[in-house]
Design a protein around this motif. Structure first.
Motif, mmCIF file in Angstrom:
data_model
loop_
_atom_site.group_PDB
_atom_site.id
_atom_site.type_symbol
_atom_site.label_atom_id
_atom_site.label_comp_id
_atom_site.label_asym_id
_atom_site.label_seq_id
_atom_site.Cartn_x
_atom_site.Cartn_y
_atom_site.Cartn_z
ATOM 1 N N SER A 151 74.640 -99.485 11.944
ATOM 2 C CA SER A 151 74.013 -98.307 11.347
ATOM 3 C C SER A 151 74.837 -97.720 10.222
ATOM 4 C CB SER A 151 73.786 -97.238 12.414
ATOM 5 O OG SER A 151 75.031 -96.765 12.911
ATOM 6 N N LEU A 152 76.044 -98.221 9.993
ATOM 7 C CA LEU A 152 76.885 -97.678 8.925
ATOM 8 C C LEU A 152 76.197 -97.839 7.579
ATOM 9 C CD1 LEU A 152 80.458 -98.924 9.934
ATOM 10 C CD2 LEU A 152 79.591 -96.576 9.996
ATOM 11 N N GLY A 153 76.156 -96.741 6.830
ATOM 12 C CA GLY A 153 75.558 -96.775 5.501
ATOM 13 C C GLY A 153 74.056 -96.650 5.506
ATOM 14 N N LEU A 154 73.462 -96.396 6.678
ATOM 15 C CA LEU A 154 72.003 -96.271 6.734
ATOM 16 C C LEU A 154 71.583 -94.825 6.938
ATOM 17 C CD1 LEU A 154 71.037 -99.463 8.779
ATOM 18 C CD2 LEU A 154 70.882 -99.077 6.326
ATOM 19 N N SER A 155 72.269 -93.927 6.296
ATOM 20 C CA SER A 155 71.939 -92.508 6.377
ATOM 21 C C SER A 155 71.087 -92.104 5.176
ATOM 22 C CB SER A 155 73.215 -91.658 6.400
ATOM 23 O OG SER A 155 74.016 -92.018 7.497
ATOM 24 N N GLY A 194 82.619 -89.089 -4.226
ATOM 25 C CA GLY A 194 83.393 -89.711 -3.151
ATOM 26 C C GLY A 194 83.155 -89.043 -1.810
ATOM 27 N N GLU A 195 83.116 -87.727 -1.798
ATOM 28 C CA GLU A 195 82.879 -86.998 -0.543
ATOM 29 C C GLU A 195 81.483 -87.297 0.003
ATOM 30 O OE1 GLU A 195 83.581 -82.911 -1.425
ATOM 31 O OE2 GLU A 195 85.715 -83.208 -1.876
ATOM 32 N N LEU A 196 80.498 -87.358 -0.888
ATOM 33 C CA LEU A 196 79.128 -87.656 -0.460
ATOM 34 C C LEU A 196 79.041 -89.071 0.096
ATOM 35 C CD1 LEU A 196 76.148 -86.819 -0.286
ATOM 36 C CD2 LEU A 196 75.861 -87.649 -2.635
ATOM 37 N N LEU A 197 79.671 -90.025 -0.577
ATOM 38 C CA LEU A 197 79.619 -91.415 -0.117
ATOM 39 C C LEU A 197 80.268 -91.550 1.267
ATOM 40 C CD1 LEU A 197 80.032 -94.556 -2.235
ATOM 41 C CD2 LEU A 197 81.387 -94.375 -0.155
ATOM 42 N N ARG A 198 81.359 -90.840 1.502
ATOM 43 C CA ARG A 198 82.021 -90.905 2.803
ATOM 44 C C ARG A 198 81.126 -90.358 3.910
ATOM 45 N NH1 ARG A 198 88.442 -90.325 2.547
ATOM 46 N NH2 ARG A 198 88.850 -91.569 0.680
ATOM 47 N N VAL A 253 81.960 -99.039 -2.963
ATOM 48 C CA VAL A 253 81.994 -98.432 -1.629
ATOM 49 C C VAL A 253 83.421 -98.481 -1.079
ATOM 50 C CG1 VAL A 253 81.160 -98.567 0.742
ATOM 51 C CG2 VAL A 253 79.608 -99.063 -1.162
ATOM 52 N N ASP A 254 84.039 -99.659 -1.109
ATOM 53 C CA ASP A 254 85.407 -99.812 -0.594
ATOM 54 C C ASP A 254 86.368 -98.877 -1.328
ATOM 55 O OD1 ASP A 254 84.442 -101.765 1.077
ATOM 56 O OD2 ASP A 254 85.006 -103.415 -0.256
ATOM 57 N N TYR A 255 86.185 -98.775 -2.633
ATOM 58 C CA TYR A 255 87.071 -97.944 -3.455
ATOM 59 C C TYR A 255 87.019 -96.484 -3.005
ATOM 60 C CZ TYR A 255 88.897 -95.667 -7.700
ATOM 61 O OH TYR A 255 89.608 -94.894 -8.596
ATOM 62 N N PHE A 256 85.811 -95.951 -2.823
ATOM 63 C CA PHE A 256 85.691 -94.530 -2.470
ATOM 64 C C PHE A 256 85.946 -94.258 -0.994
ATOM 65 C CE2 PHE A 256 83.585 -94.237 -6.608
ATOM 66 C CZ PHE A 256 84.114 -93.050 -7.074
ATOM 67 N N LEU A 257 85.899 -95.287 -0.154
ATOM 68 C CA LEU A 257 86.238 -95.097 1.253
ATOM 69 C C LEU A 257 87.753 -95.168 1.469
ATOM 70 C CD1 LEU A 257 83.421 -97.074 3.128
ATOM 71 C CD2 LEU A 257 83.620 -94.602 2.768
ATOM 72 N N GLU A 258 88.486 -95.634 0.445
ATOM 73 C CA GLU A 258 89.946 -95.668 0.523
ATOM 74 C C GLU A 258 90.519 -94.464 -0.235
ATOM 75 O OE1 GLU A 258 90.923 -99.524 -0.983
ATOM 76 O OE2 GLU A 258 90.059 -100.582 0.744
ATOM 77 N N ASP A 259 91.797 -94.493 -0.522
ATOM 78 C CA ASP A 259 92.446 -93.352 -1.170
ATOM 79 C C ASP A 259 92.300 -93.458 -2.687
ATOM 80 O OD1 ASP A 259 93.938 -91.147 -1.788
ATOM 81 O OD2 ASP A 259 95.882 -92.117 -1.441
ATOM 82 N N MET A 313 67.455 -88.305 -7.757
ATOM 83 C CA MET A 313 68.896 -88.324 -7.510
ATOM 84 C C MET A 313 69.217 -89.126 -6.256
ATOM 85 S SD MET A 313 71.423 -85.042 -6.999
ATOM 86 C CE MET A 313 70.893 -84.728 -5.302
ATOM 87 N N ASN A 314 68.438 -88.925 -5.210
ATOM 88 C CA ASN A 314 68.662 -89.644 -3.953
ATOM 89 C C ASN A 314 68.543 -91.155 -4.141
ATOM 90 O OD1 ASN A 314 68.955 -87.151 -2.837
ATOM 91 N ND2 ASN A 314 66.956 -87.119 -1.803
ATOM 92 N N SER A 315 67.536 -91.565 -4.926
ATOM 93 C CA SER A 315 67.330 -92.992 -5.167
ATOM 94 C C SER A 315 68.528 -93.607 -5.877
ATOM 95 C CB SER A 315 66.059 -93.194 -6.004
ATOM 96 O OG SER A 315 65.921 -94.529 -6.419
ATOM 97 N N ALA A 316 68.999 -92.948 -6.938
ATOM 98 C CA ALA A 316 70.141 -93.473 -7.695
ATOM 99 C C ALA A 316 71.405 -93.486 -6.840
ATOM 100 C CB ALA A 316 70.362 -92.624 -8.948
ATOM 101 N N LEU A 317 71.632 -92.417 -6.067
ATOM 102 C CA LEU A 317 72.840 -92.333 -5.246
ATOM 103 C C LEU A 317 72.882 -93.411 -4.173
ATOM 104 C CD1 LEU A 317 73.155 -88.446 -4.839
ATOM 105 C CD2 LEU A 317 74.683 -89.959 -6.128
ATOM 106 N N GLN A 318 71.732 -93.715 -3.556
ATOM 107 C CA GLN A 318 71.724 -94.740 -2.512
ATOM 108 C C GLN A 318 72.046 -96.116 -3.087
ATOM 109 O OE1 GLN A 318 71.852 -94.222 0.517
ATOM 110 N NE2 GLN A 318 70.577 -92.508 1.197
ATOM 111 N N CYS A 319 71.584 -96.378 -4.300
ATOM 112 C CA CYS A 319 71.907 -97.672 -4.931
ATOM 113 C C CYS A 319 73.406 -97.776 -5.205
ATOM 114 C CB CYS A 319 71.116 -97.844 -6.226
ATOM 115 S SG CYS A 319 69.327 -98.035 -5.978
ATOM 116 N N LEU A 320 74.003 -96.692 -5.731
ATOM 117 C CA LEU A 320 75.446 -96.714 -5.998
ATOM 118 C C LEU A 320 76.256 -96.726 -4.704
ATOM 119 C CD1 LEU A 320 75.917 -94.273 -9.023
ATOM 120 C CD2 LEU A 320 75.980 -96.760 -9.020
ATOM 121 N N ALA A 321 75.734 -96.036 -3.688
ATOM 122 C CA ALA A 321 76.455 -95.939 -2.411
ATOM 123 C C ALA A 321 76.458 -97.253 -1.643
ATOM 124 C CB ALA A 321 75.846 -94.833 -1.544
#
Length: 611
Positions: free
Chosen positions: A13-17, A70-74, A42-48, A28-36
């Motif tokens: 279920s990870l990433g299926l929010s 980054g906060e939204l993606l997390r 994804v790996d970049y923003f989930l790290e430091d 905005m939601n459509s564009a953000l989900q594609c980038l997310a």
């Protein structure tokens, strides 16, 4: 739904929010989900990633957009996360991009363009950008020049966005006057591909074939021309369609109310000046007949007009205007004979040969009585009663066909200024005359483009490869986008050719569905057939460098509905062959065979094969 069909905390279920709609924020939601769901991002923003925030970049936003994203993606990738309300991100977006403030519907691709650029500047590893003066190619090898441009670009731009999303294309400009060639190599973040249907325009014209023995036919032809093309494109296309000989030429005219209102002769005139409702006629001549004055015949007849319950006679133009070369005419009879000869092939044949003979004898006797020569007409043409009693009458008129005070007498010399370019002649027909000719001669001319309001227009389709080929084909710059030629030292309407040179790991392709112009705003519903598992661009890359360029689709931003409204969703690939439909808060599986539709707007591909 809460996350997905998976239970909270399950790895799948990870990433299926989902993302809550805050009021027309589906774009905005459509564009953000594609980038997310973009690999490496994804790996970049989930790290430091905080250590790469550039707080001093004047082109950035003090790192605030990168931090908010980054906060939204997390949150979206948190285990067991439910639908997320992106309020903090929207607030930052409105602050730095006021065009997206408020709660109106916007364009997901425009948001993506802003966001990719904003993330890059906020995360740019270059703290002080050096000044670099671009050098001219100077006939150096393309590879050398391209690498120089790319290294200069990296010296000022170095971020995760450049690493993953940026490519390079070759841009070639050629001056139409001095043939100066300018080559540059420019970075791109995404490709905006035109839909082939938006580049071409369908037009219908009637070709009038002036043969040796008169007009042999009236033939409508439907051709395709560049939408931003010129008259020379139209004449070239119609010439091919009607098999124009090398010793022939076309004279194109616009007709209105069965009269010619203008001739189209400047090859550089824009086709945008021709409207869909216009009616065009192309007159076919031998090239040696183009010099000197032309005769323009407008047909008129008397019709009954109802006014206040009363029937009153009214002269009205009808049929196809006829254009011919003016040559070797001495009197009105010569002009009448030419006109009848032109219409010869449209005359209805009759078996009344005795009447034909009587009429022929009558015509000869009248000519003798008037002291003129007998008209040299074929036996079939002699069926036309060309005397003034119930027959054709000819009048010199003006270009608007209004003045009719100069009747042409058959036995009087024609006094015409040979320097005159056009001689307009009104031809008055009686009902008896009209009945002796084929109705095709009097049929209405077709419009340039007749849209069917009742019949449903078949859906247009195109392959993604065709869209790419259209993008890469050479085309002239628009009049509003002139290029300053260093050879001529003047602004010129140069021709431009793009070639793909360096492709990124993540390739974002924007399909230009929305058309904006001064008068028109509309959305194209063209179905684009795009590869899902294997987009192979090897044949489209100029600089192969021993690599293959194969891509796999992983996300789509969709737009449903019309201009200025509609709804955005995202389809995202999430392991195996499983795709998910992200519709604001709702996330649910979707069959792979359902992801292709005419709603596809922005496509996201990742490279899968490295050479």
């Amino acid at each position: 739904m809460n996350g997905s069909a998976f239970g909270p905390g399950e790895a799948g279920s990870l990433g299926l929010s989902g993302l809550q709609n805050l009021g027309n924020t589906c774009f905005m939601n459509s564009a953000l989900q594609c980038l997310a769901h973009t690999p490496k991002l994804v790996d970049y923003f989930l790290e430091d990633y905080g250590k790469e925030i550039n707080h001093d970049n004047p082109l950035g936003m003090n790192g605030e957009i990168a931090l908010a994203f980054g906060e939204l993606l997390r949150k979206l990738w948190a285990p067991g996360a439910g639908p997320v309300a992106p309020r903090a991100f929207k607030s930052k977006l409105a602050r730095f991009a006021p065009q997206f403030s408020g709660f109106n519907q916007h364009d997901s691709q425009e948001l993506l363009a802003f966001l990719l650029d904003g993330l890059h500047e906020d995360l740019n590893r270059v703290k002080r950008k050096p000044y670099i003066e671009a050098k001219d190619a100077d006939d150096r090898p393309d590879a050398e020049v391209a690498d120089e441009y790319w290294h200069n670009h990296l010296a000022r731009n170095d971020s995760i966005i450049v690493d993953v999303c940026q490519g390079q294309y070759k841009s070639t400009l050629v001056c139409p006057i001095c043939r100066k060639v300018s080559v540059t190599f420019d970075p791109f973040m995404y490709l905006s591909l035109p839909l082939p249907s938006t580049m071409m325009r369908t037009m219908t014209l009637t070709v009038v074939n002036n043969g040796i023995n008169g007009i042999t036919q009236l033939s409508p032809y439907t051709i395709s021309v560049p939408k931003n093309g010129k008259l020379q494109d139209l004449t070239r296309a119609i010439g091919i369609a009607c098999s124009l000989g090398v010793d022939e030429t076309l004279l194109v005219a616009e007709a209105y109310n069965n009269m010619i209102i203008r001739f189209l002769e400047d090859p550089s005139d824009s086709l945008s000046l021709i409207r869909d409702a216009d009616k065009l006629v192309a007159y076919r001549f031998m090239k040696d007949n183009r010099d000197g004055p032309f005769l323009v015949f407008t047909n008129q007849h008397m019709e009954k007009k109802q006014t206040d319950g009363k029937s009153t006679p009214n002269l009205k133009a009808f049929g196809v205007p006829i254009v011919s070369k003016y040559c070797n005419m001495t009197n009105g009879s010569d002009l009448r004979d030419l006109y009848l000869k032109l219409l010869n092939s449209f005359q209805i044949s009759t078996e009344q040969s005795l009447e034909n003979l009587d009429l022929s004898n009558k015509t000869e006797r009248m000519a003798e009585m008037e002291g003129t020569e007998s008209p040299h007409l074929s036996s079939s043409m002699n069926t036309v009663d060309s005397s003034s009693e119930g027959g054709l009458e000819f009048y010199i008129t003006d270009e608007k066909g209004i003045v009719k005070d100069s009747k042409i007498s058959m036995n009087e010399p024609l006094s015409i200024n040979q320097d005159l370019r056009l001689l307009h002649v009104l031809v008055y027909w009686s009902d008896k005359q009209i009945q002796q000719f084929d109705s095709q001669l009097f049929s209405p001319l077709p419009e340039v483009y007749k849209s069917g309001f009742l019949a449903k227009k078949p859906q247009e389709s195109a392959s993604l490869y065709k869209c790419l080929e259209t993008f890469l084909q050479e085309e002239p710059l628009g009049p509003e986008d002139m290029w300053y030629c260093p050879g001529c030292k003047k602004h010129r309407q140069a021709s431009k050719k793009l070639d793909l040179w360096r492709l990124p790991e993540i390739l974002v392709i924007h399909l230009k569905r929305f058309q904006y112009s001064r008068y028109v705003k509309n959305k194209l519903e063209t179905y684009v057939d795009f590869p899902v598992d294997n987009l192979d661009l090897s044949a489209y890359i100029s600089h192969k460098n021993g690599k293959t360029y194969q891509y796999m689709l992983y996300a789509i931003s969709n737009h449903y509905g019309s201009m200025g409204g509609g709804h955005y969703t995202a389809f995202v690939h999430h392991g195996g062959d499983q795709w998910y439909d992200f519709d604001d808060s709702n996330v649910h599986p979707i069959s792979k065979d359902k992801i292709k539709s005419s709603a596809a707007y922005v496509l996201f591909y990742r490279r899968v094969v490295e050479g």
